[in-house]
Design a protein around this motif. Structure first.
Motif, PDB file in Angstrom:
ATOM      1  N   GLY A   1      18.332 -63.756 -29.799  1.00  0.00           N
ATOM      2  CA  GLY A   1      18.272 -62.563 -28.963  1.00  0.00           C
ATOM      3  C   GLY A   1      16.891 -62.400 -28.360  1.00  0.00           C
ATOM      4  N   THR A   2      16.837 -61.626 -27.317  1.00  0.00           N
ATOM      5  CA  THR A   2      15.586 -61.402 -26.611  1.00  0.00           C
ATOM      6  C   THR A   2      14.985 -60.065 -27.016  1.00  0.00           C
ATOM      7  OG1 THR A   2      16.361 -62.709 -24.738  1.00  0.00           O
ATOM      8  CG2 THR A   2      14.523 -61.207 -24.326  1.00  0.00           C
ATOM      9  N   MET A   3      13.763 -60.123 -27.500  1.00  0.00           N
ATOM     10  CA  MET A   3      13.012 -58.927 -27.865  1.00  0.00           C
ATOM     11  C   MET A   3      12.120 -58.572 -26.671  1.00  0.00           C
ATOM     12  SD  MET A   3      10.400 -58.381 -31.102  1.00  0.00           S
ATOM     13  CE  MET A   3       9.338 -59.760 -30.669  1.00  0.00           C
ATOM     14  N   THR A   4      12.100 -57.311 -26.304  1.00  0.00           N
ATOM     15  CA  THR A   4      11.216 -56.857 -25.232  1.00  0.00           C
ATOM     16  C   THR A   4      10.010 -56.182 -25.853  1.00  0.00           C
ATOM     17  OG1 THR A   4      13.088 -56.528 -23.750  1.00  0.00           O
ATOM     18  CG2 THR A   4      11.032 -55.400 -23.179  1.00  0.00           C
ATOM     19  N   MET A   5       8.824 -56.688 -25.519  1.00  0.00           N
ATOM     20  CA  MET A   5       7.578 -56.095 -26.022  1.00  0.00           C
ATOM     21  C   MET A   5       6.817 -55.493 -24.860  1.00  0.00           C
ATOM     22  SD  MET A   5       6.111 -58.401 -29.108  1.00  0.00           S
ATOM     23  CE  MET A   5       5.061 -57.060 -29.622  1.00  0.00           C
ATOM     24  N   THR A   6       6.471 -54.221 -25.027  1.00  0.00           N
ATOM     25  CA  THR A   6       5.687 -53.512 -24.025  1.00  0.00           C
ATOM     26  C   THR A   6       4.355 -53.121 -24.644  1.00  0.00           C
ATOM     27  OG1 THR A   6       7.704 -52.639 -23.015  1.00  0.00           O
ATOM     28  CG2 THR A   6       5.630 -51.520 -22.470  1.00  0.00           C
ATOM     29  N   TRP A   7       3.282 -53.558 -23.995  1.00  0.00           N
ATOM     30  CA  TRP A   7       1.918 -53.218 -24.395  1.00  0.00           C
ATOM     31  C   TRP A   7       1.393 -52.251 -23.341  1.00  0.00           C
ATOM     32  CZ3 TRP A   7      -0.729 -55.754 -28.509  1.00  0.00           C
ATOM     33  CH2 TRP A   7      -0.013 -56.788 -29.116  1.00  0.00           C
ATOM     34  N   GLU A   8       1.051 -51.030 -23.766  1.00  0.00           N
ATOM     35  CA  GLU A   8       0.524 -50.036 -22.840  1.00  0.00           C
ATOM     36  C   GLU A   8      -0.889 -49.653 -23.253  1.00  0.00           C
ATOM     37  OE1 GLU A   8       3.951 -47.436 -21.030  1.00  0.00           O
ATOM     38  OE2 GLU A   8       4.024 -47.323 -23.223  1.00  0.00           O
ATOM     39  N   VAL A   9      -1.759 -49.457 -22.249  1.00  0.00           N
ATOM     40  CA  VAL A   9      -3.138 -49.056 -22.502  1.00  0.00           C
ATOM     41  C   VAL A   9      -3.418 -47.740 -21.789  1.00  0.00           C
ATOM     42  CG1 VAL A   9      -4.003 -51.382 -22.952  1.00  0.00           C
ATOM     43  CG2 VAL A   9      -3.972 -50.526 -20.617  1.00  0.00           C
ATOM     44  N   THR A  10      -4.134 -46.856 -22.489  1.00  0.00           N
ATOM     45  CA  THR A  10      -4.473 -45.546 -21.954  1.00  0.00           C
ATOM     46  C   THR A  10      -5.902 -45.213 -22.351  1.00  0.00           C
ATOM     47  OG1 THR A  10      -2.178 -44.854 -22.373  1.00  0.00           O
ATOM     48  CG2 THR A  10      -3.772 -43.109 -21.886  1.00  0.00           C
ATOM     49  N   ALA A  11      -6.707 -44.791 -21.392  1.00  0.00           N
ATOM     50  CA  ALA A  11      -8.074 -44.372 -21.700  1.00  0.00           C
ATOM     51  C   ALA A  11      -8.031 -43.073 -22.504  1.00  0.00           C
ATOM     52  CB  ALA A  11      -8.871 -44.183 -20.414  1.00  0.00           C
ATOM     53  N   VAL A  12      -8.787 -43.027 -23.591  1.00  0.00           N
ATOM     54  CA  VAL A  12      -8.900 -41.844 -24.438  1.00  0.00           C
ATOM     55  C   VAL A  12     -10.359 -41.678 -24.838  1.00  0.00           C
ATOM     56  CG1 VAL A  12      -6.536 -42.023 -25.352  1.00  0.00           C
ATOM     57  CG2 VAL A  12      -8.418 -43.137 -26.565  1.00  0.00           C
ATOM     58  N   ASP A  13     -10.691 -40.522 -25.388  1.00  0.00           N
ATOM     59  CA  ASP A  13     -12.047 -40.338 -25.906  1.00  0.00           C
ATOM     60  C   ASP A  13     -12.320 -41.410 -26.951  1.00  0.00           C
ATOM     61  OD1 ASP A  13     -12.509 -38.112 -24.347  1.00  0.00           O
ATOM     62  OD2 ASP A  13     -12.027 -36.676 -25.938  1.00  0.00           O
ATOM     63  N   GLY A  14     -13.416 -42.088 -26.815  1.00  0.00           N
ATOM     64  CA  GLY A  14     -13.791 -43.112 -27.778  1.00  0.00           C
ATOM     65  C   GLY A  14     -13.259 -44.493 -27.469  1.00  0.00           C
ATOM     66  N   GLY A  15     -12.557 -44.664 -26.333  1.00  0.00           N
ATOM     67  CA  GLY A  15     -12.094 -46.010 -26.002  1.00  0.00           C
ATOM     68  C   GLY A  15     -10.751 -46.055 -25.312  1.00  0.00           C
ATOM     69  N   THR A  16      -9.875 -46.914 -25.836  1.00  0.00           N
ATOM     70  CA  THR A  16      -8.571 -47.162 -25.216  1.00  0.00           C
ATOM     71  C   THR A  16      -7.500 -47.163 -26.295  1.00  0.00           C
ATOM     72  OG1 THR A  16      -9.637 -48.553 -23.552  1.00  0.00           O
ATOM     73  CG2 THR A  16      -7.248 -48.798 -23.809  1.00  0.00           C
ATOM     74  N   ARG A  17      -6.456 -46.403 -26.047  1.00  0.00           N
ATOM     75  CA  ARG A  17      -5.311 -46.415 -26.964  1.00  0.00           C
ATOM     76  C   ARG A  17      -4.369 -47.531 -26.521  1.00  0.00           C
ATOM     77  NH1 ARG A  17      -2.202 -42.629 -30.285  1.00  0.00           N
ATOM     78  NH2 ARG A  17      -0.033 -43.321 -30.233  1.00  0.00           N
ATOM     79  N   VAL A  18      -3.972 -48.366 -27.470  1.00  0.00           N
ATOM     80  CA  VAL A  18      -3.011 -49.436 -27.217  1.00  0.00           C
ATOM     81  C   VAL A  18      -1.732 -49.089 -27.969  1.00  0.00           C
ATOM     82  CG1 VAL A  18      -2.517 -51.892 -27.439  1.00  0.00           C
ATOM     83  CG2 VAL A  18      -4.873 -51.133 -27.037  1.00  0.00           C
ATOM     84  N   ASP A  19      -0.630 -49.020 -27.233  1.00  0.00           N
ATOM     85  CA  ASP A  19       0.676 -48.747 -27.826  1.00  0.00           C
ATOM     86  C   ASP A  19       1.561 -49.963 -27.605  1.00  0.00           C
ATOM     87  OD1 ASP A  19       0.531 -45.883 -28.679  1.00  0.00           O
ATOM     88  OD2 ASP A  19       0.073 -45.607 -26.549  1.00  0.00           O
ATOM     89  N   ILE A  20       2.197 -50.423 -28.677  1.00  0.00           N
ATOM     90  CA  ILE A  20       3.131 -51.547 -28.607  1.00  0.00           C
ATOM     91  C   ILE A  20       4.522 -51.016 -28.947  1.00  0.00           C
ATOM     92  CG2 ILE A  20       3.743 -53.831 -29.468  1.00  0.00           C
ATOM     93  CD1 ILE A  20       0.926 -53.929 -30.725  1.00  0.00           C
ATOM     94  N   THR A  21       5.489 -51.358 -28.119  1.00  0.00           N
ATOM     95  CA  THR A  21       6.887 -51.046 -28.410  1.00  0.00           C
ATOM     96  C   THR A  21       7.664 -52.356 -28.353  1.00  0.00           C
ATOM     97  OG1 THR A  21       6.654 -48.870 -27.372  1.00  0.00           O
ATOM     98  CG2 THR A  21       8.905 -49.691 -27.737  1.00  0.00           C
ATOM     99  N   ALA A  22       8.299 -52.703 -29.457  1.00  0.00           N
ATOM    100  CA  ALA A  22       9.134 -53.912 -29.535  1.00  0.00           C
ATOM    101  C   ALA A  22      10.584 -53.461 -29.660  1.00  0.00           C
ATOM    102  CB  ALA A  22       8.727 -54.762 -30.728  1.00  0.00           C
ATOM    103  N   GLU A  23      11.376 -53.744 -28.620  1.00  0.00           N
ATOM    104  CA  GLU A  23      12.778 -53.336 -28.591  1.00  0.00           C
ATOM    105  C   GLU A  23      13.676 -54.537 -28.841  1.00  0.00           C
ATOM    106  OE1 GLU A  23      13.247 -49.991 -25.374  1.00  0.00           O
ATOM    107  OE2 GLU A  23      11.953 -51.608 -24.601  1.00  0.00           O
ATOM    108  N   ASP A  24      14.819 -54.276 -29.467  1.00  0.00           N
ATOM    109  CA  ASP A  24      15.792 -55.322 -29.786  1.00  0.00           C
ATOM    110  C   ASP A  24      15.182 -56.400 -30.680  1.00  0.00           C
ATOM    111  OD1 ASP A  24      17.845 -54.073 -28.305  1.00  0.00           O
ATOM    112  OD2 ASP A  24      17.083 -54.971 -26.459  1.00  0.00           O
TER     113      ASP A  24
END
Length: 153
Positions: free
Chosen positions: A103-126
């Motif tokens: 099966g195919t897993m979808t991985m989304t890496w999102e970056v957002t500027a926040v105080d103190g740096g960058t927030r990295v959020d990973i979502t792995a679906e399926d």
């Protein structure tokens, strides 16, 4: 049953540097492999529609349960979407004879500027059934810790 796993971390580095580390071959080779593994790309084309083949190898195969061989995981990935400075979306397939990793897993890496740096959020679906939630959470956390160590001031 399809499953979604997530991970996040604030990296003490500017957004541009963090984003660049998500699409740079040399950077990914350094930080992406989870603890206890090394990685090498057999091909790498970071653009929407591009793809890569990544071989992750356990440093100590004694207790390893590789998905592709006894000591390795081989990943075939396609870049579904790349939005500079925002996100990278990949469709990931594990090369394995074991149907539990199919099966195919979808991985989304999102970056957002926040105080103190960058927030990295990973979502792995399926996420394939063969990947335990506990092991996957540990792997995501390990990659994020590696990214922090690679980039932080």
């Amino acid at each position: 049953m399809p499953r979604t796993d997530t991970g996040s971390r604030v990296i003490a580095a500017p957004l541009e540097q963090v984003y660049d580390a998500l699409i740079d071959r040399a950077a990914l080779t350094e930080w992406l492999p989870p603890e206890g593994m090394t990685g090498r790309f057999e091909r790498f084309d970071p653009r929407p529609g591009g793809s890569y083949r990544l071989v992750l190898t356990y440093r100590d195969a004694t207790g390893a349960a590789g998905k592709s061989t006894a000591d390795s995981d081989v990943v075939e990935a396609r870049y579904v979407d790349i939005v500079p400075g925002e996100r990278v979306v990949q469709a990931i397939d594990f090369v394995s004879d074991d149907d539990s990793f199919a099966g195919t897993m979808t991985m989304t890496w999102e970056v957002t500027a926040v105080d103190g740096g960058t927030r990295v959020d990973i979502t792995a679906e399926d996420v394939p059934d063969g990947i335990s939630a506990e092991d996957h959470a540990a792997g995501l956390a390990s990659s994020l810790a590696n990214l922090a160590a690679y980039l932080e001031w």
